[in-house]
Design an enzyme around this catalytic site. Structure first.
Site, PDB file in Angstrom:
ATOM      1  N   LEU A 136      -7.669  -6.749  11.594  1.00 36.31           N
ATOM      2  CA  LEU A 136      -8.895  -7.650  12.165  1.00 36.31           C
ATOM      3  C   LEU A 136      -8.075  -8.808  12.854  1.00 36.31           C
ATOM      4  CD1 LEU A 136     -11.251  -8.060   9.193  1.00 36.31           C
ATOM      5  CD2 LEU A 136     -11.180  -6.152  10.765  1.00 36.31           C
ATOM      6  N   ARG A 176       0.740  -1.324   0.114  1.00 34.47           N
ATOM      7  CA  ARG A 176       0.251  -0.015  -0.058  1.00 34.47           C
ATOM      8  C   ARG A 176       0.861   1.244   0.009  1.00 34.47           C
ATOM      9  NH1 ARG A 176      -4.757  -2.086   4.443  1.00 34.47           N
ATOM     10  NH2 ARG A 176      -5.661  -3.347   2.911  1.00 34.47           N
TER      11      ARG A 176
END
Lengths: 252, 228, 671
Positions: C470, C338
């Protein structure tokens, strides 16, 4: 800033015990790229600058998943448009000069806190009554692949589980019934082997709590399914009806 | 659970609504089958109808079923009344601006109103025919064996010479049609009888039922009026 | 400078956690009933922690500012959750997940924490399945996986594009089960406004009931902050509108060190800003980069014509397109991590090649994928010599099947059909790797005050890999804190209930009330958002995807000026004794205005480029890696933990040296 002019009629209510009324606000410079909530931001910005009380409304993620936003716009939960929440509604759905009515969810079980914000705690209490699988959080469990689950069942359970708990079903229903919400939860667990052992207990407890909260009854009009931003199917209500009937009949 | 789940809960009320409703649908078929005999206006037809009426009011098993029927009607109405009261209470403050047509059919939302109209109609209908048959002073005729027989046919025929009465029947059958249009399929949904493959069939049967049965019912007074 | 003891247990890395669990103290069941724990935040970390601790027998009070615990922003995570299950038999292992995470974090994470994370990852999946989380499955009924974020194995478990939602609802249902039992007392629509420290230990919080405005005191033997990240310091981010730093910042001001505040993750595929009215940004899942090709026009005049609306993307011939990721990173192409993808987009747009009105957008183009899938589909359907239209029709159906909901979402927001016109995307703030400094037990520098999930700094180093947030939230909540908190609480079994009438509570409550009264009585003229927007712009321009010393110094001055202006000129209407959303915002922005400065200080202090922190002065100047980030392991292989010194802009730097025993430090190369 854009160049749409709108005439907003918005429900203002100072607090839970205030009577409340519709108040008219003209808004200028609305761009069609704005979301509906951004348009309200513009209005609120203006109200604050004028020293007036801005309009209270619930919102958080602004991408259609948290279920906070909850406006009844021009007679429909989450406004015109299907499978979207209010935060995903964009102003290009409206025309220059439109009058837009904005109201809170209306139900005995969702009392208004202020203006357009309501208390949906009833949903939490229904969930607490039985919307879970009673497993400990120890992690010392069987492997996730130990019990295969047919893909169709897993997919259907997922479809039910996509409910965001926004309450549009209640707001839309002519009877303010919460059946679609409760059914989505009951259905998700009923379809999975992990949820079966306590399926009977769950459906009875959740329905009992739903009744206690003062929601209306289901007339099967299907309006909830149409307005549900996640497209939860009436099929789940039927499944809950079935589960509850079986649970009631076989109860010892 | 404080109350038995099969009596007190909101879902239970719907089960009873659905069960009594479906039972009444079956009755409608039986009632229609009998009434279609009225279309035969010859003396033999009249006799047959009157004998049928006697059979329906005297044969013990039919009587048992008829008590069940009265109970169903009353329970369906009473249950609907309870549901409606609760539904009203569930939304004490109405919306200032509504657009319910965007997501549901008007007749689905107005089942209570349609039901009430049907109930009022039932009272009129039963007063005129059922009450007369059971307790009234009917003109008499004789059956094939020469025994005395209540001449219900004449009462019916006389009633259907009045235009307003025929019109009332036709309009009320329209009301019934809309009640059935939602009620038939809805009762299956309430009982949890839903399946991706069979539900569309149920819905189609429901529409067919809701259209055909009231049309035939309405046909009878119209026919008798025209041929009077 | 105090010593920062990270309390990493001794022993080989794969035995540390097991040994540690076996040796730390525990609280007997009867004693747990005498202990109160406050959990702030009900996302994956908070929801899981509150449920687990209540189930163990502690008395738990859980707080969230949302109207329901189920609405925490974990719910918006799309892609998936990593776990080293090796179901796909592609060579995955605990070690590989550990290694990928340390490398992905550009070697700025603590090895022992990351290893533990990888170790418990498999348990998370089992736990969630048992709770009734409907993960995606294959036709055999077994759990399905997909690949994510440039790693070489398929270890990401998912539930369509709504994995965060499903996991959060799982944790929420576990939490609600405890609420139903009375083991957790739930306080929704409550915002924590201070931590109360008594005799050096966290002993409670001050919270505001957001409906009535009442200021409440809550005492407990331990306080857990699970309050998420602070990406909203940038005003525009993919965070929820209410996401804030207040809880963590108050903890910081009460003595908790703030770790690595400058590490911010900017996600490359978000929907670009459409105008000044913009209130937040929407992420388009990283999975789109599997099939979409990212490009800008190769010629400046084409880019200009597109910006002016004279040309469309489809008018640019293939030869005049610059697929810059494929050009610069042939090995990874559009699937670089990213941080790399985001910087490359910024570089092209800064050079004048942007493709929307604002000049800040690049194309994410599916036309090649549509054609490729169309041809495959034609073969499958045995269509000989299909027409170009037929191929496109078939290809669109395949793309729609895979990404339909994302395409719909895009069209809804932008008002342009992404099948006909290439999507326009631009990077946006998404996640903050920095947060409260915690030791191996997730305890901050204030005893009894713990931080979990995105709120702590711990596991992702300078850059987080996809599908790892998560994993960390649930690992901390379900499997770490239930053990480590017991070690701390073992001393508290005789303490008895915490007295909230103590002077420390008085003082904290007074601070909170004074601040609220200042806002309400301030005769200002400008709404809170004015200041937030101004802060966001400074942060984005000068402490965003690329930073330099000059800009950061300016930013610090600018932030101070905005802060001063804010305290003098902010207008907050309404009263403190009612539902008042402007008042809530004012408190949060006040804290962002202090945090922003610390972020710039940290960024200025870190004279290297690593992960999400890219200092323009520290880039490779020549060779094949020219222009890429240049890390300085010799001088900066440490965690920067900042201590509050009484006022904004004054903070002392403490260092936790990072030692790497398992992983060899190398330059990340995606060429």
């Amino acid at each position: 800033m854009g160049n749409m002019k709108l005439n907003l009629k918005i429900w203002r209510q100072k607090g839970p015990n205030d009577k409340g009324q519709m108040v008219t606000y003209p808004v200028n410079n609305v761009s069609e790229d704005m979301s509906f909530l951004e348009m309200l931001d513009v209005l609120n910005d203006d109200l604050v600058r004028k020293g007036e009380d801005p309009i209270a409304f619930d919102h958080d993620c602004r991408e259609g998943i948290c279920g906070s936003c909850s406006l009844f716009i021009n007679g429909e939960a989450h406004g015109p448009g299907r499978l979207i929440t209010t935060c995903q509604l964009h102003m290009r759905k409206f025309k220059d000069g439109d009058t837009i009515h904005v109201e809170p969810w209306r139900a005995e079980a969702f009392p208004v806190i202020k203006d357009l914000a309501t208390d949906r705690g009833a949903f939490d209490r229904i969930q607490a009554a039985g919307g879970f699988v009673s497993v400990n959080t120890s992690g010392n469990l069987v492997d996730g692949n130990a019990v295969p689950i047919p893909k169709d069942d897993a997919d259907k359970a997922f479809d039910a589980a996509t409910c965001i708990g926004c309450g549009a079903c209640v707001a839309t229903c002519v009877n303010s019934s919460a059946m679609l919400f409760v059914a989505a939860k009951v259905s998700q667990f009923a379809l999975l082997p992990q949820g079966r052992p306590e399926a009977k207990r769950r459906v009875q407890a959740m329905v009992e709590q739903m009744d206690k909260e003062g929601f209306g009854n289901c007339s099967n009009t299907g309006a909830c399914e149409v307005e549900c931003p996640k497209g939860i199917s009436l099929e789940h209500i039927a499944r809950m009806n079935r589960e509850y009937l079986a649970a009631s009949v076989t109860k010892e | 659970m404080a109350r038995s789940a099969l009596l007190g809960s909101s879902l239970a009320k719907k089960y009873w609504m659905a069960l009594t409703g479906l039972f009444l649908c079956i009755f409608l078929i039986a009632h229609l089958a009998g009434n279609l005999q009225l279309l035969d206006m010859s003396p033999e037809g009249q006799l047959k109808f009157n004998e049928y009426a006697r059979f329906m009011t005297t044969f013990p098993p039919v009587k048992v079923v008829s008590y069940l029927l009265y109970a169903s009607i009353l329970f369906h109405a009473f249950d609907g009344f309870l549901l409606t009261i609760q539904n009203r209470k569930a939304r004490p403050v109405k919306y200032a601006y509504e657009k319910p047509g965007a997501n549901s059919d008007w007749y689905a939302r107005q089942m209570a109103l349609l039901g009430t109209l049907i109930l009022v109609f039932l009272v009129i209908h039963m007063k005129h025919f059922w009450y007369e048959m059971h307790f009234g002073d009917l003109p008499m005729t004789v059956d094939k064996d020469g025994a005395p027989l209540k001449d219900l046919y004449t009462v019916v025929a006389a009633a259907f010479t009045q235009l307003w009465y025929v019109a009332l029947y036709v309009v009320m059958m329209g009301v019934l049609a809309f009640h059935l249009l939602h009620g038939f399929a809805s009762s299956f949904q309430s009982l949890g009888l839903n399946h991706p493959r069979y539900t569309p069939i149920i819905k189609n049967v429901g529409v067919f039922f809701a259209v055909i049965v009231p049309i035939f019912f309405a046909l009878i007074p119209v026919w008798m009026f025209i041929n009077a | 400078m105090s010593t920062l003891d990270s309390k990493i247990p001794p022993g080989p890395i794969d035995k540390k956690w097991t040994d540690h669990k076996g040796h730390i103290r525990i609280v007997a069941p009867a004693n747990k009933r005498r202990i109160d724990i406050i959990v702030v935040g009900t996302g994956l970390a908070g929801g899981a922690a509150a449920a687990s601790l209540a189930e163990m027998g502690y008395n738990v009070k859980a707080f969230c500012f949302q109207d329901s615990a189920r609405r925490a922003h974990s719910i918006a995570a799309q892609g998936g959750i990593n776990a080293a299950k090796n179901y796909q038999n592609d060579g995955d292992s605990t070690y590989r997940l550990f290694y990928d995470t340390v490398k992905g974090g550009d070697y700025r994470a603590r090895e022992a924490n990351v290893y533990r994370l990888a170790e418990v990852s498999a348990n998370i999946i089992d736990q969630c399945v048992a709770q009734g989380v409907p993960f995606a499955r294959d036709y055999g009924g077994l759990l399905d996986n997909r690949s994510f974020g440039g790693v070489q194995v398929s270890r990401t478990f998912y539930a369509r594009g709504q994995t965060g939602q499903q996991l959060l609802l799982g944790a929420y249902s576990a939490l609600m089960r405890q609420v139903g039992k009375g083991a957790v007392k739930m306080y929704d629509r409550h915002e924590m406004l201070d931590v109360v420290v008594v005799d050096g230990k966290a002993r409670g919080i001050i919270a505001r009931n957001l409906i009535t405005g009442e200021i409440e005191r809550h005492g407990a033997h331990a306080v857990l902050l699970c309050t998420g990240g602070y990406g909203n310091v940038f005003f525009l981010s993919t965070n929820a509108m209410g996401s804030n730093v207040t809880a963590a910042w108050k903890a910081h001001k009460r003595g908790a060190f703030f770790g690595n505040p400058c590490y911010t993750q900017i996600h490359p595929t978000c929907i670009p800003v459409s105008g000044t009215h913009q209130s937040k940004l929407t992420l388009m899942s990283e999975s789109l980069r599997n099939d979409g090709r990212i490009w800008v026009p190769a010629k400046l005049e084409d880019a200009k014509a597109i910006r002016e609306g004279k040309k469309k993307g489809s008018d640019i011939p293939e030869s005049d397109r610059d697929y810059y990721l494929e050009r610069r990173y042939p090995a990874f192409g559009n699937l670089v991590p990213r941080d790399v993808a985001s910087r490359a987009a910024k570089e092209r747009c800064d050079a004048g090649f942007g493709v929307n009105k604002t000049g800040e957008a690049v194309y994410l183009d599916f036309s090649a994928a549509i054609e490729r899938y169309g041809k495959l589909e034609a073969n499958v359907k045995k269509i000989d010599n299909p027409s170009k239209e037929k191929i496109i029709e078939l290809g669109r159906a395949v793309v729609s099947e895979k990404y339909g909901n994302l395409f719909d979402m895009y069209e809804n927001i932008v008002g342009e059909n992404p099948y006909d016109h290439a999507m326009k995307i631009y990077p946006a703030v998404h996640y903050t790797m920095g947060g409260l400094w915690v030791d191996y037990n997730l305890q901050t520098t204030v005893p009894g005050l713990f931080a979990l999930g995105e709120a702590n700094f711990s596991d992702h180093g300078a850059n987080r890999l996809g599908a790892s947030a998560l994993m960390q939230g649930l690992a901390d909540g379900y499997f770490v804190i239930p053990y480590t908190v017991g070690d701390y609480l073992a001393d508290d079994i005789r303490t008895g209930p915490i007295d909230t009438k103590r002077p420390e509570f008085d003082a904290a409550e007074k601070d909170v009330k004074d601040r609220i009264n200042h806002f309400l009585n301030n005769k200002g003229t400008k709404p809170v958002d004015d200041f937030h927007r101004a802060l966001g712009k400074v942060m984005w321009d000068k402490c965003g995807m690329a930073r330099n010393a000059e800009g950061l110094k300016q930013a610090i001055q600018e932030i101070r000026a905005i802060r001063e202006d804010f305290w003098q000129n902010v207008r907050v209407p309404g009263s403190g004794n009612a539902f008042n959303q402007e008042l809530e915002k004012a408190g949060r922005v006040a804290d962002f205005l202090e945090l922003g400065e610390l972020m710039c200080m940290d960024a200025l202090d870190r004279n290297e480029s690593c992960g999400g922190h890219f200092r323009e002065e520290y880039a490779e100047t020549d060779g094949p890696q020219k222009g890429e980030a240049k890390r300085d392991d010799e001088n900066f292989a440490y965690v920067a933990a900042w201590e509050w010194l009484g006022e904004a802009g004054k903070a002392e730097l403490h260092k936790e040296p990072l030692t790497f025993e398992e992983v060899k430090l190398t330059q990340r190369s995606y060429k």
